[in-house]
Enzyme design. Sequence first.
Site, PDB file in Angstrom:
ATOM      1  CG  HIS A 127      -2.015  -1.007   1.174  1.00 25.19           C
ATOM      2  ND1 HIS A 127      -2.828  -1.185   0.079  1.00 25.19           N
ATOM      3  CD2 HIS A 127      -2.404  -1.937   2.091  1.00 25.19           C
ATOM      4  CE1 HIS A 127      -3.681  -2.174   0.330  1.00 25.19           C
ATOM      5  NE2 HIS A 127      -3.432  -2.654   1.528  1.00 25.19           N
ATOM      6  CG  ASP A 164      -3.322  -8.259   0.661  1.00 26.13           C
ATOM      7  OD1 ASP A 164      -2.525  -8.622   1.535  1.00 26.13           O
ATOM      8  OD2 ASP A 164      -4.308  -7.532   0.897  1.00 26.13           O
ATOM      9  CG  HIS A 166      -6.764  -4.888   1.603  1.00 23.97           C
ATOM     10  ND1 HIS A 166      -6.232  -5.737   2.551  1.00 23.97           N
ATOM     11  CD2 HIS A 166      -7.913  -4.399   2.124  1.00 23.97           C
ATOM     12  CE1 HIS A 166      -7.021  -5.746   3.612  1.00 23.97           C
ATOM     13  NE2 HIS A 166      -8.045  -4.957   3.377  1.00 23.97           N
ATOM     14  CG  ASP A 245      -5.370  -9.873   3.500  1.00 27.08           C
ATOM     15  OD1 ASP A 245      -5.117 -10.383   2.389  1.00 27.08           O
ATOM     16  OD2 ASP A 245      -5.098  -8.695   3.768  1.00 27.08           O
TER      17      ASP A 245
END
Length: 312
Positions: A127, A164, A166, A245
Amino acid sequence: MITAYITHPRCMDHHMGPQHPESPLRLEAIRARLALAGVLQQTMQSEAKPATDEQLLRVHPARHLHALDKCVPDDGLVTIDSGDTLMNPHSLDAARVAAGAVVRGVDQVFRHQADNVFCAVRPPGHHAEASDAMGFCFYNNVAVGAAHAREAYGARRIAILDFDVHQCNGTIDIFKDDPEILICTSFQFPFYPWRYLRSDHHNVVNTPLEAGCDSTAFRKAIEDDWLPALHAFKPDLVLLSAGFDAHRDDPMAELNLDEADYHWVTRLALEIAALYADNRLVSVLEGGYDTDALGRCAEAHVKALLGQPWSS
Protein backbone atom coordinates in the site's frame (compact mmCIF):
# COMPACT_ATOMS: atom_id res chain seq x y z
CA MET A 1 14.25 -26.79 -5.90
CA ILE A 2 16.11 -24.64 -3.37
CA THR A 3 13.73 -22.37 -1.46
CA ALA A 4 15.23 -19.59 0.64
CA TYR A 5 13.49 -18.24 3.73
CA ILE A 6 14.48 -14.69 4.64
CA THR A 7 13.45 -12.79 7.76
CA HIS A 8 15.02 -10.63 10.49
CA PRO A 9 14.50 -10.24 14.26
CA ARG A 10 13.96 -6.50 13.82
CA CYS A 11 10.67 -7.23 12.09
CA MET A 12 9.35 -8.17 15.54
CA ASP A 13 10.24 -4.76 17.01
CA HIS A 14 7.58 -2.89 15.04
CA HIS A 15 4.26 -2.82 16.86
CA MET A 16 1.22 -0.55 16.64
CA GLY A 17 -0.47 -1.37 19.93
CA PRO A 18 -1.91 -4.54 21.49
CA GLN A 19 -5.17 -4.42 19.53
CA HIS A 20 -3.69 -3.73 16.11
CA PRO A 21 -4.09 -6.65 13.67
CA GLU A 22 -0.69 -6.08 12.02
CA SER A 23 1.15 -7.61 14.95
CA PRO A 24 4.50 -9.34 15.59
CA LEU A 25 2.38 -12.40 16.41
CA ARG A 26 1.92 -12.86 12.66
CA LEU A 27 5.55 -13.78 12.11
CA GLU A 28 5.59 -15.94 15.23
CA ALA A 29 2.60 -17.86 13.87
CA ILE A 30 4.27 -18.43 10.50
CA ARG A 31 7.55 -19.61 11.94
CA ALA A 32 5.86 -21.89 14.49
CA ARG A 33 3.63 -23.50 11.86
CA LEU A 34 6.45 -24.02 9.36
CA ALA A 35 8.68 -25.51 12.04
CA LEU A 36 5.96 -27.80 13.37
CA ALA A 37 5.22 -29.05 9.87
CA GLY A 38 8.91 -29.72 9.23
CA VAL A 39 8.88 -27.26 6.33
CA LEU A 40 11.12 -24.53 7.73
CA GLN A 41 13.97 -27.00 8.13
CA GLN A 42 13.85 -27.75 4.40
CA THR A 43 14.49 -24.13 3.43
CA MET A 44 17.74 -22.20 3.24
CA GLN A 45 17.33 -19.71 6.07
CA SER A 46 19.05 -16.33 6.18
CA GLU A 47 18.68 -12.84 7.62
CA ALA A 48 17.81 -9.75 5.66
CA LYS A 49 20.05 -6.70 5.51
CA PRO A 50 18.53 -3.23 5.77
CA ALA A 51 17.69 -1.60 2.46
CA THR A 52 20.01 1.29 1.70
CA ASP A 53 18.94 4.84 0.90
CA GLU A 54 20.01 4.22 -2.69
CA GLN A 55 17.73 1.19 -2.95
CA LEU A 56 14.74 2.98 -1.39
CA LEU A 57 15.25 6.10 -3.50
CA ARG A 58 14.68 4.11 -6.68
CA VAL A 59 10.96 3.99 -5.81
CA HIS A 60 10.44 6.68 -3.15
CA PRO A 61 11.47 10.34 -3.44
CA ALA A 62 13.89 11.72 -0.87
CA ARG A 63 11.16 13.89 0.64
CA HIS A 64 9.20 10.74 1.54
CA LEU A 65 12.16 9.20 3.33
CA HIS A 66 12.89 12.46 5.16
CA ALA A 67 9.25 12.92 6.16
CA LEU A 68 9.15 9.43 7.68
CA ASP A 69 12.46 9.95 9.48
CA LYS A 70 11.09 13.11 11.09
CA CYS A 71 8.07 11.20 12.40
CA VAL A 72 10.03 8.62 14.41
CA PRO A 73 9.09 9.08 18.10
CA ASP A 74 11.52 8.82 20.99
CA ASP A 75 9.00 6.53 22.69
CA GLY A 76 5.39 5.47 22.34
CA LEU A 77 3.43 5.61 19.09
CA VAL A 78 2.68 8.28 16.50
CA THR A 79 -0.05 8.07 13.85
CA ILE A 80 0.99 8.27 10.20
CA ASP A 81 -2.19 7.51 8.27
CA SER A 82 -5.68 8.16 9.64
CA GLY A 83 -5.22 5.94 12.66
CA ASP A 84 -4.42 2.73 10.73
CA THR A 85 -0.67 3.12 10.36
CA LEU A 86 1.33 3.87 13.49
CA MET A 87 5.03 4.12 14.15
CA ASN A 88 7.11 3.30 17.22
CA PRO A 89 10.82 4.10 17.68
CA HIS A 90 11.81 0.88 15.87
CA SER A 91 9.29 0.84 13.03
CA LEU A 92 11.51 2.25 10.31
CA ASP A 93 14.32 -0.13 11.23
CA ALA A 94 11.84 -2.97 10.72
CA ALA A 95 10.65 -1.44 7.45
CA ARG A 96 14.23 -1.18 6.21
CA VAL A 97 14.93 -4.87 6.77
CA ALA A 98 11.57 -5.82 5.26
CA ALA A 99 12.49 -4.04 2.03
CA GLY A 100 16.04 -5.32 2.28
CA ALA A 101 14.78 -8.89 2.46
CA VAL A 102 13.33 -8.60 -1.04
CA VAL A 103 16.60 -7.13 -2.28
CA ARG A 104 18.46 -10.11 -0.83
CA GLY A 105 15.92 -12.49 -2.34
CA VAL A 106 16.44 -10.96 -5.77
CA ASP A 107 20.20 -11.33 -5.34
CA GLN A 108 19.79 -15.00 -4.42
CA VAL A 109 17.70 -15.97 -7.44
CA PHE A 110 19.85 -14.07 -9.95
CA ARG A 111 23.05 -15.47 -8.45
CA HIS A 112 21.60 -19.02 -8.57
CA GLN A 113 21.87 -19.39 -4.81
CA ALA A 114 18.16 -20.27 -4.65
CA ASP A 115 15.42 -21.10 -7.12
CA ASN A 116 12.78 -19.17 -5.20
CA VAL A 117 12.46 -17.17 -1.99
CA PHE A 118 9.89 -16.41 0.68
CA CYS A 119 10.46 -13.20 2.64
CA ALA A 120 8.66 -13.55 5.99
CA VAL A 121 8.80 -9.91 6.96
CA ARG A 122 6.75 -7.04 8.29
CA PRO A 123 5.65 -4.29 8.07
CA PRO A 124 4.03 -5.07 4.71
CA GLY A 125 4.59 -2.78 1.76
CA HIS A 126 2.14 -2.95 -1.13
CA HIS A 127 0.00 0.00 0.00
CA ALA A 128 2.99 2.35 0.29
CA GLU A 129 2.79 4.75 -2.65
CA ALA A 130 5.76 6.70 -3.94
CA SER A 131 5.14 9.59 -1.53
CA ASP A 132 2.62 8.18 0.97
CA ALA A 133 2.81 5.68 3.81
CA MET A 134 -0.56 4.05 4.34
CA GLY A 135 -2.38 0.80 5.01
CA PHE A 136 0.18 -0.44 7.59
CA CYS A 137 2.98 0.16 5.02
CA PHE A 138 5.97 2.55 5.05
CA TYR A 139 8.19 1.44 2.15
CA ASN A 140 6.99 -0.60 -0.81
CA ASN A 141 8.98 -3.79 -0.32
CA VAL A 142 8.16 -5.52 -3.59
CA ALA A 143 8.75 -2.33 -5.58
CA VAL A 144 12.18 -1.92 -3.99
CA GLY A 145 12.99 -5.47 -5.03
CA ALA A 146 11.79 -4.90 -8.59
CA ALA A 147 13.85 -1.72 -8.94
CA HIS A 148 16.90 -3.55 -7.59
CA ALA A 149 16.45 -6.32 -10.15
CA ARG A 150 16.45 -3.76 -12.93
CA GLU A 151 19.43 -1.83 -11.62
CA ALA A 152 21.65 -4.73 -10.53
CA TYR A 153 20.73 -7.46 -13.03
CA GLY A 154 19.20 -5.71 -16.02
CA ALA A 155 15.78 -7.32 -15.60
CA ARG A 156 13.44 -5.80 -18.16
CA ARG A 157 10.22 -7.81 -17.82
CA ILE A 158 9.18 -8.10 -14.19
CA ALA A 159 5.78 -9.55 -13.25
CA ILE A 160 4.38 -8.60 -9.85
CA LEU A 161 1.52 -10.90 -8.81
CA ASP A 162 -0.49 -9.65 -5.83
CA PHE A 163 -3.16 -11.92 -4.34
CA ASP A 164 -3.86 -9.97 -1.17
CA VAL A 165 -7.50 -9.20 -0.35
CA HIS A 166 -6.66 -5.51 -0.86
CA GLN A 167 -5.46 -4.07 -4.13
CA CYS A 168 -1.79 -3.05 -4.35
CA ASN A 169 -2.40 0.66 -4.84
CA GLY A 170 1.16 1.52 -3.84
CA THR A 171 2.75 -0.78 -6.39
CA ILE A 172 0.43 0.60 -9.07
CA ASP A 173 1.23 4.19 -8.05
CA ILE A 174 4.97 3.54 -8.41
CA PHE A 175 4.93 1.53 -11.65
CA LYS A 176 1.80 2.68 -13.51
CA ASP A 177 2.31 2.66 -17.28
CA ASP A 178 5.83 1.24 -16.92
CA PRO A 179 6.26 -1.12 -19.90
CA GLU A 180 8.87 -3.19 -18.04
CA ILE A 181 6.52 -4.06 -15.15
CA LEU A 182 3.33 -6.15 -15.34
CA ILE A 183 1.11 -5.93 -12.24
CA CYS A 184 -1.60 -8.56 -11.73
CA THR A 185 -3.74 -7.88 -8.66
CA SER A 186 -6.74 -9.73 -7.24
CA PHE A 187 -8.79 -8.10 -4.49
CA GLN A 188 -12.23 -7.81 -2.93
CA PHE A 189 -14.22 -5.08 -4.69
CA PRO A 190 -15.20 -2.48 -3.70
CA PHE A 191 -12.80 -2.29 -0.79
CA TYR A 192 -9.87 -0.44 0.73
CA PRO A 193 -7.70 1.33 -0.57
CA TRP A 194 -10.47 2.97 -2.65
CA ARG A 195 -8.07 4.27 -5.31
CA TYR A 196 -6.77 2.68 -8.49
CA LEU A 197 -9.60 0.14 -8.17
CA ARG A 198 -10.70 0.92 -11.73
CA SER A 199 -7.28 1.85 -13.09
CA ASP A 200 -6.91 1.63 -16.85
CA HIS A 201 -3.12 1.64 -16.91
CA HIS A 202 -1.93 -0.62 -19.70
CA ASN A 203 0.41 -2.65 -17.47
CA VAL A 204 -2.12 -3.38 -14.70
CA VAL A 205 -4.42 -6.41 -14.74
CA ASN A 206 -7.16 -5.86 -12.17
CA THR A 207 -9.09 -8.88 -10.93
CA PRO A 208 -11.88 -7.59 -8.68
CA LEU A 209 -13.68 -10.25 -6.64
CA GLU A 210 -17.11 -9.98 -5.08
CA ALA A 211 -17.62 -10.50 -1.36
CA GLY A 212 -18.23 -14.20 -0.78
CA CYS A 213 -16.02 -15.26 -3.67
CA ASP A 214 -15.07 -18.93 -3.29
CA SER A 215 -12.24 -21.11 -4.59
CA THR A 216 -13.89 -21.91 -7.92
CA ALA A 217 -14.58 -18.27 -8.78
CA PHE A 218 -11.12 -17.16 -7.64
CA ARG A 219 -9.28 -19.75 -9.69
CA LYS A 220 -11.32 -19.06 -12.81
CA ALA A 221 -10.72 -15.32 -12.50
CA ILE A 222 -6.98 -15.80 -12.12
CA GLU A 223 -6.80 -18.15 -15.09
CA ASP A 224 -8.92 -15.87 -17.27
CA ASP A 225 -7.27 -12.57 -16.32
CA TRP A 226 -3.68 -13.32 -15.38
CA LEU A 227 -2.53 -16.20 -17.55
CA PRO A 228 -3.02 -14.55 -20.97
CA ALA A 229 -1.23 -11.42 -19.79
CA LEU A 230 1.64 -13.37 -18.26
CA HIS A 231 2.17 -15.56 -21.32
CA ALA A 232 2.18 -12.49 -23.55
CA PHE A 233 4.58 -10.62 -21.24
CA LYS A 234 7.07 -13.50 -20.69
CA PRO A 235 8.62 -12.18 -17.47
CA ASP A 236 12.30 -12.66 -16.67
CA LEU A 237 11.48 -12.36 -12.94
CA VAL A 238 8.30 -13.14 -10.98
CA LEU A 239 7.63 -11.30 -7.72
CA LEU A 240 4.74 -12.20 -5.43
CA SER A 241 2.99 -9.92 -2.97
CA ALA A 242 1.64 -12.78 -0.90
CA GLY A 243 -1.32 -11.65 1.15
CA PHE A 244 -3.29 -14.35 2.96
CA ASP A 245 -6.18 -12.19 4.18
CA ALA A 246 -8.60 -13.50 1.55
CA HIS A 247 -8.83 -16.69 3.62
CA ARG A 248 -12.33 -17.48 4.83
CA ASP A 249 -11.26 -17.21 8.51
CA ASP A 250 -9.61 -13.82 8.17
CA PRO A 251 -11.43 -10.98 9.96
CA MET A 252 -10.26 -8.29 7.55
CA ALA A 253 -12.57 -9.03 4.61
CA GLU A 254 -15.23 -11.28 3.11
CA LEU A 255 -13.62 -13.67 0.65
CA ASN A 256 -13.71 -17.43 1.13
CA LEU A 257 -10.39 -18.85 -0.01
CA ASP A 258 -8.63 -21.71 1.75
CA GLU A 259 -5.10 -23.05 2.07
CA ALA A 260 -5.36 -25.11 -1.10
CA ASP A 261 -6.04 -21.95 -3.11
CA TYR A 262 -2.78 -20.41 -1.96
CA HIS A 263 -0.90 -23.57 -2.86
CA TRP A 264 -2.60 -23.49 -6.28
CA VAL A 265 -1.84 -19.84 -7.08
CA THR A 266 1.75 -20.29 -5.94
CA ARG A 267 2.12 -23.27 -8.26
CA LEU A 268 0.68 -21.18 -11.10
CA ALA A 269 3.27 -18.48 -10.46
CA LEU A 270 6.05 -21.07 -10.31
CA GLU A 271 5.00 -22.47 -13.68
CA ILE A 272 5.27 -19.01 -15.23
CA ALA A 273 8.69 -18.55 -13.62
CA ALA A 274 9.83 -21.93 -14.94
CA LEU A 275 8.66 -21.14 -18.47
CA TYR A 276 10.13 -17.68 -18.83
CA ALA A 277 12.32 -16.68 -15.87
CA ASP A 278 14.70 -19.60 -15.24
CA ASN A 279 12.59 -20.35 -12.12
CA ARG A 280 13.36 -16.94 -10.57
CA LEU A 281 10.57 -16.13 -8.12
CA VAL A 282 10.65 -14.01 -4.94
CA SER A 283 7.64 -13.83 -2.62
CA VAL A 284 7.11 -11.27 0.14
CA LEU A 285 4.51 -11.41 2.88
CA GLU A 286 1.71 -8.83 2.79
CA GLY A 287 -1.58 -9.37 4.66
CA GLY A 288 -3.07 -12.17 6.75
CA TYR A 289 -4.50 -11.38 10.18
CA ASP A 290 -6.00 -14.56 11.62
CA THR A 291 -2.81 -16.07 12.99
CA ASP A 292 -3.96 -19.71 12.80
CA ALA A 293 -5.11 -19.33 9.20
CA LEU A 294 -2.00 -17.32 8.35
CA GLY A 295 0.26 -20.12 9.58
CA ARG A 296 -1.61 -22.73 7.54
CA CYS A 297 -1.61 -20.56 4.41
CA ALA A 298 2.11 -19.87 4.76
CA GLU A 299 2.70 -23.61 5.06
CA ALA A 300 0.75 -24.22 1.84
CA HIS A 301 2.66 -21.41 0.13
CA VAL A 302 6.11 -22.62 1.17
CA LYS A 303 5.27 -26.24 0.36
CA ALA A 304 4.39 -25.12 -3.15
CA LEU A 305 7.69 -23.24 -3.39
CA LEU A 306 9.49 -26.42 -2.32
CA GLY A 307 7.65 -28.40 -4.98
CA GLN A 308 5.64 -30.39 -2.45
CA PRO A 309 1.93 -31.28 -2.66
CA TRP A 310 -0.71 -29.90 -0.35
CA SER A 311 -3.28 -32.02 1.44
CA SER A 312 -5.62 -30.47 3.98
